[in-house]
Design an enzyme around this catalytic site. Structure first.
Site, mmCIF file in Angstrom:
data_model
loop_
_atom_site.group_PDB
_atom_site.id
_atom_site.type_symbol
_atom_site.label_atom_id
_atom_site.label_comp_id
_atom_site.label_asym_id
_atom_site.label_seq_id
_atom_site.Cartn_x
_atom_site.Cartn_y
_atom_site.Cartn_z
ATOM 1 N N GLY A 9 34.955 33.966 42.383
ATOM 2 C CA GLY A 9 35.929 33.380 43.288
ATOM 3 C C GLY A 9 36.039 31.875 43.084
ATOM 4 N N SER A 55 39.941 33.160 40.428
ATOM 5 C CA SER A 55 39.022 32.025 40.362
ATOM 6 C C SER A 55 39.716 30.746 39.898
ATOM 7 C CB SER A 55 37.857 32.342 39.419
ATOM 8 O OG SER A 55 37.092 33.424 39.894
ATOM 9 N N CYS A 65 29.183 35.164 39.108
ATOM 10 C CA CYS A 65 29.917 33.908 39.203
ATOM 11 C C CYS A 65 29.727 33.249 40.575
ATOM 12 C CB CYS A 65 31.390 34.150 38.862
ATOM 13 S SG CYS A 65 32.229 32.662 38.281
ATOM 14 N N PHE A 66 30.739 33.247 41.431
ATOM 15 C CA PHE A 66 30.594 32.692 42.772
ATOM 16 C C PHE A 66 29.461 33.403 43.507
ATOM 17 C CE2 PHE A 66 32.291 31.499 47.063
ATOM 18 C CZ PHE A 66 32.457 30.142 46.844
ATOM 19 N N GLU A 84 32.433 41.923 33.462
ATOM 20 C CA GLU A 84 33.586 42.841 33.367
ATOM 21 C C GLU A 84 34.511 42.465 32.211
ATOM 22 O OE1 GLU A 84 35.394 39.394 35.027
ATOM 23 O OE2 GLU A 84 33.502 40.359 35.484
ATOM 24 N N HIS A 129 30.872 36.637 33.589
ATOM 25 C CA HIS A 129 31.720 37.775 33.945
ATOM 26 C C HIS A 129 31.415 38.989 33.061
ATOM 27 C CE1 HIS A 129 34.704 35.734 36.631
ATOM 28 N NE2 HIS A 129 34.167 34.685 36.047
#
Length: 392
Positions: free
Chosen positions: A242, A60, A270-271, A369, A367
């Site tokens: 991304g 990203s 996110c994206f 993760e 995020h």
């Protein structure tokens, strides 16, 4: 004497000079760090105190020059286990006080050596606090770092190079960082579900965490068609994080609308959150300086719980934050029912999550993760698993 002149005068003659030039003309002089040469990109700042290796290898950050607000960087070195992808993606790197040597039992090499090997031009020894404050006041902007012989070029010429570089608005970058060939991350233990994950700049930890939940993950290129998604026979579809402007991702938005029309459970981060917003008919816009770091407070509006989360985004979804609304028309007459903003950032009320109330789809802007931490949002993967279970 100006601040820049004072910085230059304070440099030991034995250190190579480097210059950072912002597109509004402000300059900082420091020491070369990493590869020598020149680089241009969008200047952004990251507020994380740890996890610099994960930051550097996050796709990203493609075409961005990352300014670390933590003053001391590099003290744990670099290893072969913590990367989020196979390479460093940042366009440039800015630190105030790099470690003289790493001190960690897992370290295999120094951060500067890794930057140099990867061809990443950086600068150290500058006032990153002043630079960060400048970006907060003026907004993210184009920047160049010039070291070695390039640092001796007249500043006006360097500024012209910066201003001649491409802006982030309107940049279509997902295809540049995504895999070109599909691959499979097998489930850990018994396979419970199959997920088609669209790689828009996916981080390695994401399919790993899905796999730990008994999910076989088929990672597909960003150019994948709906037919290729259906060929996987997925129980769910995932859109990753991304780089770039979500306003350019028309192919991926059209694909996501086909997923929603087919009522296949969807989860995006996110994206992927921005693309869900577009697929539902909302707009997106560029933030003044974005959210980047691992200490961003987000509130789950359903429970009132506050999560400390990892962020890396410069764009956001433009959706009403009060209550549920009907999804706007997507231009083709398709209706997706009711939608609500599920999460908001407590710093600035930016939309941090979307939840569809009449079909199985949700997303978050951050995020979950978060390999370097925090892990407050890891439950979102369990929620995806439960959604697929309920949809059977």
């Amino acid at each position: 004497m100006t601040t820049t002149q004072e910085q230059a005068a304070a440099l030991p003659s034995s250190l190579e000079r480097a210059v950072l030039v912002l597109e509004d003309g402000r300059t900082f002089t420091g020491q070369a760090y990493g590869a020598r040469g020149e680089t241009v990109g969008e200047a952004v700042f990251n507020t994380g105190m740890t996890g610099y290796q994960e930051t550097l290898t996050d796709p990203s950050y493609h075409r961005q020059v990352v300014v670390m607000t933590a003053p001391h960087v590099g003290n744990t070195g670099v290893n072969d286990e913590d990367g989020e992808s196979s390479r460093i993606w940042v366009a440039g790197y800015v630190v105030r006080d790099p470690a003289v040597r790493p001190s960690n039992w897992r370290s295999q090499r120094t951060l500067e050596d890794d930057l140099a090997t990867s061809g990443v031009v950086g600068i150290s020894g500058i006032d990153t606090r002043a630079l960060t404050r400048h970006l907060r006041e003026r907004g993210a902007m184009r920047v160049g770092i010039f070291s070695g012989d390039h640092a001796d070029t007249p500043v006006d010429d360097l500024l012209a190079r910066v201003r001649g570089s491409a802006p982030m608005t309107g940049a279509a970058l997902a295809d540049e960082v995504a895999t070109t060939e599909p691959y499979v991350v097998p489930a850990v233990g018994q396979r419970r579900f199959t997920v088609a994950a669209l790689d828009l700049g996916i981080k390695a930890m994401t399919p790993a965490l899905l796999a730990r939940r008994g999910i076989e993950v088929h990672v597909l290129p960003s150019t994948a068609t709906f037919e290729q998604v259906r060929a996987v026979e997925p129980d769910g579809v995932f859109f990753s994080n991304g780089p770039g402007d979500p306003g350019t991702a028309d192919h991926q938005v059209a694909l996501l609308r086909e997923v929603l029309d087919a009522r296949i459970p969807f989860f995006g981060i996110c994206f992927g959150n921005q693309l869900l917003g577009r697929a539902l008919g909302f707009g997106t816009y560029k933030l003044k300086y974005g959210h980047r770091g691992i200490n961003q407070p987000v509130m789950d509006r359903a429970t009132g719980k506050v999560e400390v989360t990892a962020h890396n985004h410069g764009f956001a979804v433009d959706a009403p934050t009060d209550g549920e609304v009907a999804a706007p028309s997507d231009g083709s007459g398709t209706a997706y029912g009711r939608v609500r903003v599920s999460h908001v950032c407590l710093n600035d009320d930016v939309v941090e999550g979307l939840e569809c109330l009449d079909l199985p789809a949700y997303s978050v802007q951050y995020h979950p993760e978060a390999a370097a931490g925090p892990h407050d949002a890891s439950y979102l993967f369990d929620r995806f698993t439960q959604m697929m279970e309920d949809n059977r």
